[in-house]
Design a protein around this motif. Structure first.
Motif: not given
Length: 181
Positions: A1-12
């Motif tokens: 999984m891409r890093y920016d997607v991980r950040i988005a899921y973490g924020g959500l």
């Protein structure tokens, strides 16, 4: 999984956990007493923290409402006025379309959707606080970015299928299997 997607899921995930905690505190008095006890341990001023959390929640609601409003009205208005009406005009000028009806249809629908979007934005603007208004703007921008980056499945063929009855058979022979209505 891409890093920016991980950040988005973490924020959500963090936003969801915060929303669940606030809902639990608002709906259950024992949970509210427990959460207030937890807030006592934090080295911050409770009223300031609660005001900031409220502003973030209102901003999030504004983002959601702005994105939904864009998806309901703005995306279609831009699609009709910016893509389909000019395409219908060009095809009518080249005698591919036999009638001016598609041009008028897409122009009127685009103007109607734009007017409805304007009325909706005027009604929603300033409903709560400046955080809500900022959320509306961010939601509309996110909706615009989503509309621009989402690829469409063969839009030219879809356009011709939608306007099948106005196609000049002498210029275009796309629909050879079916009869025109």
């Amino acid at each position: 999984m891409r890093y920016d997607v991980r950040i988005a899921y973490g924020g959500l995930g963090v936003a969801g956990a915060l929303a669940l905690t606030l809902w639990l505190g608002a709906s259950n008095s024992e949970a509210a007493m427990f959460l207030l006890g937890v807030l006592e341990w934090l080295p911050v001023d409770r009223p300031v923290l609660l005001n900031k959390i409220e502003a973030v929640g209102i901003f999030a609601i504004g983002c959601g409402v702005g994105a939904i409003a864009w998806l309901l009205t703005g995306r279609r208005a831009i699609q009709y006025l910016g893509v389909r009406a000019p395409r219908a005009w060009r095809l009518w000028r080249r005698d591919v379309l036999t009638s001016l009806a598609p041009v008028l249809k897409y122009t009127l629908m685009g103007l109607l959707m734009g007017a409805l979007g304007g009325v909706l934005a005027q009604y929603l603007w300033g409903l709560w606080t400046s955080a809500y208004s900022a959320g509306l703007v961010v939601g509309a921008v996110v909706g615009t970015i989503d509309s621009v980056t989402r690829p469409q499945q063969n839009p030219r063929l879809n356009f011709l299928e939608a306007n099948q009855r106005y196609i000049n058979d002498e210029k275009v022979s796309v629909f050879t299997e079916t009869e025109k209505p």
